[in-house]
Design a protein around this motif. Structure first.
Motif, mmCIF file in Angstrom:
data_model
loop_
_atom_site.group_PDB
_atom_site.id
_atom_site.type_symbol
_atom_site.label_atom_id
_atom_site.label_comp_id
_atom_site.label_asym_id
_atom_site.label_seq_id
_atom_site.Cartn_x
_atom_site.Cartn_y
_atom_site.Cartn_z
ATOM 1 N N VAL A 94 0.837 -1.204 0.000
ATOM 2 C CA VAL A 94 0.000 0.000 0.000
ATOM 3 C C VAL A 94 0.871 1.253 0.000
ATOM 4 C CG1 VAL A 94 -1.775 1.251 1.289
ATOM 5 C CG2 VAL A 94 -1.865 -1.246 1.143
ATOM 6 N N GLN A 95 2.080 1.142 0.546
ATOM 7 C CA GLN A 95 2.998 2.274 0.587
ATOM 8 C C GLN A 95 3.829 2.410 -0.688
ATOM 9 O OE1 GLN A 95 3.596 4.747 2.916
ATOM 10 N NE2 GLN A 95 1.687 4.032 3.839
ATOM 11 N N THR A 96 3.856 1.397 -1.529
ATOM 12 C CA THR A 96 4.687 1.438 -2.745
ATOM 13 C C THR A 96 3.986 2.255 -3.830
ATOM 14 O OG1 THR A 96 5.530 -0.762 -2.202
ATOM 15 C CG2 THR A 96 5.914 0.044 -4.437
ATOM 16 N N THR B 234 4.371 -5.444 -12.867
ATOM 17 C CA THR B 234 4.675 -6.869 -12.784
ATOM 18 C C THR B 234 4.438 -7.523 -14.139
ATOM 19 O OG1 THR B 234 3.962 -6.865 -10.456
ATOM 20 C CG2 THR B 234 4.213 -9.017 -11.543
ATOM 21 N N SER B 235 5.531 -7.865 -14.831
ATOM 22 C CA SER B 235 5.491 -8.569 -16.126
ATOM 23 C C SER B 235 4.524 -7.896 -17.106
ATOM 24 C CB SER B 235 5.095 -10.037 -15.922
ATOM 25 O OG SER B 235 6.032 -10.682 -15.095
ATOM 26 N N VAL B 236 4.669 -6.597 -17.271
ATOM 27 C CA VAL B 236 3.741 -5.804 -18.094
ATOM 28 C C VAL B 236 4.189 -5.791 -19.556
ATOM 29 C CG1 VAL B 236 2.891 -3.469 -18.556
ATOM 30 C CG2 VAL B 236 2.930 -4.361 -16.214
ATOM 31 N N LEU C 278 8.976 -3.469 -12.560
ATOM 32 C CA LEU C 278 9.576 -2.233 -12.066
ATOM 33 C C LEU C 278 8.878 -1.815 -10.788
ATOM 34 C CD1 LEU C 278 11.277 0.437 -12.645
ATOM 35 C CD2 LEU C 278 9.272 1.230 -13.922
ATOM 36 N N SER C 279 9.644 -1.296 -9.830
ATOM 37 C CA SER C 279 9.061 -0.812 -8.581
ATOM 38 C C SER C 279 9.716 0.503 -8.193
ATOM 39 C CB SER C 279 9.265 -1.852 -7.467
ATOM 40 O OG SER C 279 8.728 -1.383 -6.245
ATOM 41 N N LEU C 280 8.891 1.495 -7.820
ATOM 42 C CA LEU C 280 9.411 2.787 -7.388
ATOM 43 C C LEU C 280 9.401 2.886 -5.876
ATOM 44 C CD1 LEU C 280 7.740 5.391 -9.804
ATOM 45 C CD2 LEU C 280 9.758 3.953 -10.168
ATOM 46 N N SER C 281 10.402 3.548 -5.324
ATOM 47 C CA SER C 281 10.491 3.763 -3.881
ATOM 48 C C SER C 281 9.809 5.067 -3.501
ATOM 49 C CB SER C 281 11.957 3.787 -3.431
ATOM 50 O OG SER C 281 12.579 2.543 -3.698
ATOM 51 N N LEU C 282 9.197 5.085 -2.337
ATOM 52 C CA LEU C 282 8.469 6.245 -1.847
ATOM 53 C C LEU C 282 9.404 7.443 -1.686
ATOM 54 C CD1 LEU C 282 5.522 6.828 -0.867
ATOM 55 C CD2 LEU C 282 6.364 6.452 1.465
ATOM 56 N N GLY C 283 8.968 8.603 -2.201
ATOM 57 C CA GLY C 283 9.707 9.840 -2.004
ATOM 58 C C GLY C 283 10.990 9.943 -2.803
ATOM 59 N N ARG D 100 2.261 6.461 -19.576
ATOM 60 C CA ARG D 100 0.790 6.477 -19.691
ATOM 61 C C ARG D 100 0.171 5.290 -18.963
ATOM 62 N NH1 ARG D 100 0.329 8.309 -26.097
ATOM 63 N NH2 ARG D 100 0.836 10.496 -25.742
ATOM 64 N N LEU D 101 0.849 4.169 -18.988
ATOM 65 C CA LEU D 101 0.386 3.018 -18.201
ATOM 66 C C LEU D 101 0.469 3.340 -16.713
ATOM 67 C CD1 LEU D 101 2.118 0.181 -20.228
ATOM 68 C CD2 LEU D 101 -0.342 0.311 -19.832
ATOM 69 N N ALA D 102 1.564 3.979 -16.293
ATOM 70 C CA ALA D 102 1.740 4.328 -14.880
ATOM 71 C C ALA D 102 0.663 5.292 -14.406
ATOM 72 C CB ALA D 102 3.124 4.953 -14.667
ATOM 73 N N ALA D 103 0.223 6.193 -15.294
ATOM 74 C CA ALA D 103 -0.799 7.177 -14.927
ATOM 75 C C ALA D 103 -2.213 6.632 -15.051
ATOM 76 C CB ALA D 103 -0.644 8.414 -15.804
ATOM 77 N N GLY D 104 -2.346 5.386 -15.519
ATOM 78 C CA GLY D 104 -3.671 4.792 -15.672
ATOM 79 C C GLY D 104 -4.397 5.224 -16.927
ATOM 80 N N LEU D 105 -3.700 5.877 -17.857
ATOM 81 C CA LEU D 105 -4.325 6.306 -19.103
ATOM 82 C C LEU D 105 -4.397 5.164 -20.119
ATOM 83 C CD1 LEU D 105 -2.580 9.770 -19.506
ATOM 84 C CD2 LEU D 105 -4.834 9.295 -18.548
ATOM 85 N N LEU D 106 -3.529 4.183 -19.962
ATOM 86 C CA LEU D 106 -3.565 2.965 -20.762
ATOM 87 C C LEU D 106 -3.614 1.776 -19.813
ATOM 88 C CD1 LEU D 106 -0.741 3.650 -23.418
ATOM 89 C CD2 LEU D 106 -3.212 3.826 -23.787
ATOM 90 N N LEU D 107 -4.110 0.653 -20.304
ATOM 91 C CA LEU D 107 -4.119 -0.582 -19.526
ATOM 92 C C LEU D 107 -3.208 -1.602 -20.208
ATOM 93 C CD1 LEU D 107 -7.924 -0.896 -18.683
ATOM 94 C CD2 LEU D 107 -6.088 0.036 -17.247
ATOM 95 N N PRO D 108 -2.536 -2.431 -19.431
ATOM 96 C CA PRO D 108 -1.613 -3.395 -20.036
ATOM 97 C C PRO D 108 -2.360 -4.512 -20.762
ATOM 98 C CG PRO D 108 -1.778 -3.766 -17.671
ATOM 99 C CD PRO D 108 -2.548 -2.505 -17.954
ATOM 100 N N ASP D 109 -1.710 -5.082 -21.773
ATOM 101 C CA ASP D 109 -2.272 -6.267 -22.443
ATOM 102 C C ASP D 109 -2.055 -7.517 -21.602
ATOM 103 O OD1 ASP D 109 -3.120 -4.825 -24.697
ATOM 104 O OD2 ASP D 109 -1.115 -4.919 -25.574
ATOM 105 N N SER D 110 -0.963 -7.537 -20.864
ATOM 106 C CA SER D 110 -0.700 -8.633 -19.931
ATOM 107 C C SER D 110 0.114 -8.091 -18.774
ATOM 108 C CB SER D 110 0.054 -9.773 -20.631
ATOM 109 O OG SER D 110 1.307 -9.323 -21.126
ATOM 110 N N GLY D 111 0.089 -8.816 -17.651
ATOM 111 C CA GLY D 111 0.734 -8.324 -16.451
ATOM 112 C C GLY D 111 -0.176 -7.397 -15.667
ATOM 113 N N SER D 112 0.355 -6.794 -14.612
ATOM 114 C CA SER D 112 -0.465 -5.914 -13.769
ATOM 115 C C SER D 112 0.337 -4.704 -13.310
ATOM 116 C CB SER D 112 -0.970 -6.683 -12.538
ATOM 117 O OG SER D 112 0.115 -7.092 -11.728
ATOM 118 N N ILE D 113 -0.411 -3.632 -13.003
ATOM 119 C CA ILE D 113 0.181 -2.391 -12.510
ATOM 120 C C ILE D 113 -0.593 -1.961 -11.277
ATOM 121 C CG2 ILE D 113 0.776 0.002 -13.051
ATOM 122 C CD1 ILE D 113 0.576 -0.785 -16.029
ATOM 123 N N ALA D 114 0.132 -1.682 -10.207
ATOM 124 C CA ALA D 114 -0.497 -1.224 -8.974
ATOM 125 C C ALA D 114 0.169 0.064 -8.505
ATOM 126 C CB ALA D 114 -0.393 -2.287 -7.891
#
Length: 589
Positions: free
Chosen positions: A5-7, A12-14, A33-38, A56-70
């Motif tokens: 929740v803090q990440t 993940t395999s996007v 890929l994973s980003l660190s807080l701050g 654009r995937l990171a901003a939620g403007l696009l959705l991945p064809d496979s894998g997941s983004i949180a």
């Protein structure tokens, strides 16, 4: 609270694919890929690597064809409304509505974010102080300078106080002062609010400022590390060379084509060279003792590793292996011995009550590379447009190729090529159709026309993109096509208005190899740029401020002019540029 929740962001395999005509383009492949807080993370890579798609995937403007983004534990495929409150996204060109004023743009974004009328006044005031735009509330955003647009775009993005800030090439097309102000704002957001920032950039000096750097290539992560980790990849490979006999241009020419070197760039009055890992260049075989070449190892930088990694993967010819003939003993010519082919005498340009250019006088000589610098809004592009016969001068005299632009603008335009600041070709025409159109517009006919089109395909490596609409080309290939069209009729004068804005370091080197080669053949080149390292390639420079001349001379003379009682002359052109503007008060204006 769980760590997930803090990440701020987890890929993940996007993977992501697009259809372009009859082709399926794999924009991203199995990205984790994973980003660190701050922290601030830079996304770098060559044109077409997939950077904008990832953002654009990171901003939620696009959705991945496979894998997941949180993001902060929320899946972007299912939590769009919640993510809208957590993520701020600024696209390339800042996402502004140019027919709306500064205040109207802010109100529009406030409406989109659902910010109440009660909260707007404080937020607007806070953002106006942060960006120093208080005096411009009623100005249309289309009439703002590039630096002001950048700051307004950022202010609109920050209205909802995002926890994750996603910026796509935020410093493209803006001057060094605006870049510095942008980074001051980013540093404040991180330090005071703990904001996490993910940004793409074509400038490696910006990536050096970040805690993490992700190098993308062909839709895959080629390397990820802190800047210091990239430095270690290029350890003991970087050198600085200087010679009072050869000069920097001849020095760079002599380094090109050397098998143990992968890169050489002009840096001040010296040349920075990068050797292949594990090799030891035989300097004595390259230079004679009488040439007095001084060579010293220098610390590696991120850009050295960037080029090293990409060339190793692509197995391409390096910029250092691309020969560029430059005659003479380090100086292309003596300017006083060459005729002036561009003459500007006491030129004014008014737009209503606003004077964009003020009594401007300078000349450019045959075969010279002449640089026109200045902060956004200094009058560079207006000057360019007047010299190209696209805009009449209000007063004064303009001569190009011996022709008075008041009397013979059409004849003068036939003898020059122009590559504009914004990609100005026809986006819905294919590469081949653009070449055919411009060759016809320049009056080429029959066999000559076919020969020049064939030359453009071969010289600029455009054959694989012949049927691709130019709007769908990677930025570096758009630049190649634009330059090919500008050179179609073999002009004797070439105008380049911020030609390398936003392209990666490899493409930038390739571009300047071509420009140096053209100048060596006698083409006169007038160029504007916000990338100050490129100014070192110019024979002479003119720095403009508010339509007037702030400084003029060779790059070395400009750097020497920037010293003061308590400061030595600037080491770099960017430092000199900022100092000169600070002396006149523009940096705080």
């Amino acid at each position: 609270m769980p760590a997930a929740v803090q990440t701020p962001l987890v890929f993940t395999s996007v993977s992501k694919r697009f259809t372009a005509g009859n082709r399926v383009v794999s924009a991203l492949q199995d990205i984790s890929l994973s980003l660190s807080l701050g922290q601030v993370t830079a996304l770098v890579g060559p044109d077409g690597a997939g950077k904008t798609t990832l953002l654009r995937l990171a901003a939620g403007l696009l959705l991945p064809d496979s894998g997941s983004i949180a993001s902060f534990g929320l899946n972007t495929a299912a939590a769009g409304e919640q993510l809208h409150r957590l993520i701020g996204y600024m696209p390339q060109r800042f996402g502004l509505y140019e027919d709306l004023s500064v205040l109207e743009n802010l109100n529009l974004y406030a409406d989109l974010y659902g910010i109440s009328q009660q909260d707007r006044q404080n937020r607007f005031a806070e953002l106006m102080r942060m960006t120093n735009l208080q005096k411009f509330n009623q100005r249309l955003s289309g009439q703002l300078s590039g630096g002001m647009k950048q700051k307004l775009g950022l202010a609109c993005t920050l209205l909802n106080r995002p926890r994750l800030l996603v910026l796509d090439e935020p410093s493209v097309g803006v001057d060094p002062l605006s870049r510095r102000e942008l980074w001051q704002i980013i540093a404040m957001l991180v330090q005071e609010f703990g904001t996490t920032v993910l940004l793409s950039t074509a400038y490696m000096d910006e990536a050096e400022r970040c805690q993490q750097v992700v190098l993308l290539d062909r839709g895959q992560i080629l390397h990820q590390d802190a800047p210091a980790g990239f430095h270690r990849l290029a350890d003991a490979c970087s050198y600085q060379l200087s010679s009072p006999v050869l000069g920097k241009r001849m020095l760079q020419q002599r380094l090109q084509g050397q098998p143990d070197l992968i890169d050489s760039v002009v840096q001040g009055d010296a040349v920075r060279a990068v050797a292949r890992p594990g090799s030891r260049p035989d300097w004595q075989a390259i230079f004679r003792f009488a040439e007095q070449v001084q060579i010293k190892p220098v610390p590696p930088r991120l850009e050295d590793a960037f080029i090293m990694l990409l060339l190793a993967r692509h197995d391409d010819k390096s910029p250092a292996e691309t020969a560029c003939f430059v005659p003479g003993n380090g100086s292309r010519f003596l300017a006083t011995e060459q005729p002036a082919v561009i003459e500007v005498e006491q030129v004014d340009r008014w737009f209503g009550s606003f004077q964009a250019v003020k009594k401007l006088s300078f000349d450019v000589r045959h075969g010279e590379i002449f640089g026109l610098l200045g902060a956004n809004g200094a009058g560079k592009t207006t000057t360019f447009r007047m010299l190209c016969g696209l805009l009449p001068a209000s007063n004064g005299r303009l001569r190009v190729a011996g022709l008075d632009l008041r009397k013979a603008a059409a004849q003068a335009r036939a003898r020059l090529g122009y590559m504009s600041q914004k990609f100005s070709l026809y986006g819905q025409l294919s590469v081949k159709q653009n070449l055919e159109f411009f060759s016809h517009a320049y009056g080429l006919r029959n066999r000559h026309r076919l020969e020049r089109i064939a030359w453009a395909f071969q010289e600029f490596d455009l054959t694989d993109f012949a049927d691709t609409n130019s709007v769908d080309l990677p930025l570096g290939y758009k630049q190649r096509l634009a330059l090919a069209c500008a050179l179609m009729h073999e002009p004797e004068i070439l105008f380049l208005d911020e030609p390398t804005s936003g392209i990666d370091p490899l493409a930038r080197r390739e571009f300047w190899t071509r420009i140096n080669s053209l100048a060596a053949q006698g083409v006169t080149i007038l160029v504007t740029t916000h990338f100050m390292e490129e100014a070192e390639y110019c024979d002479r420079l003119l720095i403009m401020r508010e339509g007037d001349i702030l400084a003029a001379g060779t790059p070395a003379q400009i750097r020497n002019r920037s010293h003061s009682a308590d400061q030595a002359p600037a080491d770099t052109m960017e430092e000199a540029f900022i100092r000169l503007l600070e002396i006149t008060g523009e940096a705080n204006g």
